[in-house]
Write an enzyme that holds these catalytic residues in place. Structure first.
Site, short mmCIF file in Angstrom:
data_model
loop_
_atom_site.label_atom_id
_atom_site.label_comp_id
_atom_site.label_asym_id
_atom_site.label_seq_id
_atom_site.Cartn_x
_atom_site.Cartn_y
_atom_site.Cartn_z
N LYS A 1 1.30 4.52 -2.63
CA LYS A 1 1.09 5.93 -2.28
C LYS A 1 2.35 6.76 -2.53
CE LYS A 1 -3.22 5.53 -0.92
NZ LYS A 1 -4.32 6.16 -1.67
N TYR B 1 0.85 -1.20 0.00
CA TYR B 1 0.00 0.00 0.00
C TYR B 1 0.88 1.25 0.00
CZ TYR B 1 -3.33 3.43 2.00
OH TYR B 1 -4.10 4.54 2.26
N1 LIG Z 1 -8.46 6.20 6.31
C1 LIG Z 1 -7.17 6.46 6.41
O1 LIG Z 1 -6.55 6.35 7.47
C2 LIG Z 1 -6.40 6.94 5.20
C3 LIG Z 1 -5.12 7.47 5.39
C4 LIG Z 1 -4.41 7.91 4.29
C5 LIG Z 1 -4.95 7.83 3.03
N2 LIG Z 1 -6.20 7.29 2.86
C6 LIG Z 1 -6.73 7.22 1.50
O2 LIG Z 1 -7.95 7.91 1.45
C7 LIG Z 1 -8.73 7.39 0.37
C8 LIG Z 1 -10.14 7.12 0.86
O3 LIG Z 1 -10.08 6.12 1.85
P1 LIG Z 1 -11.11 6.03 3.07
O4 LIG Z 1 -10.29 5.90 4.27
O5 LIG Z 1 -12.14 7.09 2.98
O6 LIG Z 1 -11.71 4.57 2.76
P2 LIG Z 1 -13.19 3.96 2.81
O7 LIG Z 1 -13.99 4.60 3.86
O8 LIG Z 1 -12.99 2.50 2.84
O9 LIG Z 1 -13.77 4.41 1.39
C9 LIG Z 1 -13.21 3.95 0.20
C10 LIG Z 1 -14.08 4.41 -0.95
O10 LIG Z 1 -13.47 3.98 -2.15
C11 LIG Z 1 -14.39 3.17 -2.89
N3 LIG Z 1 -13.61 2.15 -3.56
C12 LIG Z 1 -12.79 1.23 -3.02
N4 LIG Z 1 -12.20 0.49 -3.98
C13 LIG Z 1 -12.67 0.99 -5.16
C14 LIG Z 1 -12.45 0.66 -6.51
N5 LIG Z 1 -11.64 -0.34 -6.86
N6 LIG Z 1 -13.08 1.38 -7.45
C15 LIG Z 1 -13.93 2.39 -7.12
N7 LIG Z 1 -14.19 2.74 -5.84
C16 LIG Z 1 -13.56 2.05 -4.89
C17 LIG Z 1 -15.39 2.65 -1.88
O11 LIG Z 1 -16.63 2.50 -2.52
P3 LIG Z 1 -17.40 1.11 -2.80
O12 LIG Z 1 -17.08 0.15 -1.68
O13 LIG Z 1 -18.82 1.55 -2.79
O14 LIG Z 1 -16.91 0.68 -4.14
C18 LIG Z 1 -15.46 3.81 -0.90
O15 LIG Z 1 -16.38 4.78 -1.36
C19 LIG Z 1 -8.00 6.16 -0.14
O16 LIG Z 1 -7.25 6.48 -1.29
C20 LIG Z 1 -7.06 5.83 1.01
O17 LIG Z 1 -5.93 5.11 0.58
C21 LIG Z 1 -6.95 6.86 3.91
#
Ligand SMILES: NC(=O)c1ccc[n+]([C@@H]2O[C@H](COP(=O)([O-])OP(=O)(O)OC[C@H]3O[C@@H](n4cnc5c(N)ncnc54)[C@H](OP(=O)(O)O)[C@@H]3O)[C@@H](O)[C@H]2O)c1
Length: 235
Positions: free
Chosen positions: A148, A144
């Site tokens: 990133k 992962y």
């Molecule tokens: N949470 C953290 O701590 C954190 C930290 C740093 C960066 N991030 C980044 O922030 C971003 C959002 O993450 P989040 O934490 O908000 O996660 P989340 O709550 O799990 O949401 C992920 C979203 O992405 C969609 N998704 C997942 N795989 C997909 C795919 N292959 N195609 C299209 N849609 C997809 C899901 O929708 P469906 O399930 O409806 O498809 C959901 O709407 C990501 O890029 C993650 O790497 C998160």
């Protein structure tokens, strides 16, 4: 009225971002892998629009961007938010298929959507959601974090290639309380919070505020930047 496309907008950071733009009278499109997830969110938030589209599909990216332009005449901003992490574990051990999926969705995906949006006439900016993991290695998150780190580099590369017309920026959050990061905080939330100098996890709204700022005209002289938003995690 301007148009923004947020990939992965059914929950977490993507949904908070979609709502942040919507509150400011943007025309907002989201994507999801799943018809039922999309239907639920669009049912709850009738001002949002959306498409079922996998983030690692070139065909879906092109079809979605073209459909949006057909409906609204333009796409102004692309938020590459969709991300996944099915590849926890040590790089020597994790199934290659899981590593491939992670890199396809998190790294190739943003490039596919950037290309599709630009070809469809994207007007203003692209925002890539990276991670502090792309800056500082962490055990067990190698695949992962590499995706990133690549996305951080890609942000700068695209900023150079797409200037002067389109700005490209990124953000690098630490742990934000969402489904994706649940395995990091569900057992002992305060222990995870304590890894951050501010002793708390981020919220999707903390992140959407920064995404909104970087993506619109207030940030019109910022490009090629990846802004850390980490509650002091890297201090
Ligand atoms: N949470 C953290 O701590 C954190 C930290 C740093 C960066 N991030 C980044 O922030 C971003 C959002 O993450 P989040 O934490 O908000 O996660 P989340 O709550 O799990 O949401 C992920 C979203 O992405 C969609 N998704 C997942 N795989 C997909 C795919 N292959 N195609 C299209 N849609 C997809 C899901 O929708 P469906 O399930 O409806 O498809 C959901 O709407 C990501 O890029 C993650 O790497 C998160």
């Amino acid at each position: 009225m301007k148009t923004v496309l947020v990939t992965g907008g059914t929950r977490g950071i993507g949904l908070a971002t979609a709502l942040r733009f919507s509150e400011n009278n943007w025309n907002v499109y989201i994507t999801s892998r799943k018809e039922e997830n999309l239907a639920e969110v669009l049912g709850e938030h009738s001002h949002l629009k959306g498409f079922v589209a996998n983030a690692d599909s070139e065909e879906a990216a092109i079809e979605t961007c073209d459909a949006i332009v057909k409906e609204t005449n333009s796409i102004d901003v692309l938020i590459n938010n969709a991300g996944t992490n099915p590849s926890g574990g040590y790089l020597m051990d994790v199934d290659i298929s899981r590593i491939q999926k992670t890199w396809d969705v998190n790294l190739l995906g943003p490039l596919l959507w950037a290309r599709a949006a630009v070809k469809a006439g994207l007007k203003e900016s692209i925002l890539n959601v990276a991670s502090v993991g792309g800056i500082k290695p962490a055990s067990y998150m190698g695949a992962y974090n590499i995706s990133k780190a690549g996305l951080i580099y890609m942000t700068k590369q695209l900023a150079k290639e797409l200037a002067p017309n389109i700005r490209v920026n990124g953000i690098a959050p630490a742990v934000v309380k969402t489904k994706l990061s649940k395995m990091l905080w569900e057992n002992d939330e305060q222990a995870t919070a304590d890894l951050h100098a501010l002793k708390k996890l981020g919220t999707p709204e903390d992140i959407s505020n920064l995404i909104y700022f970087l993506s619109n005209e207030e940030a019109s002289w910022i490009t090629g930047e990846v802004v850390t938003i980490d509650g002091g995690y890297l201090l």
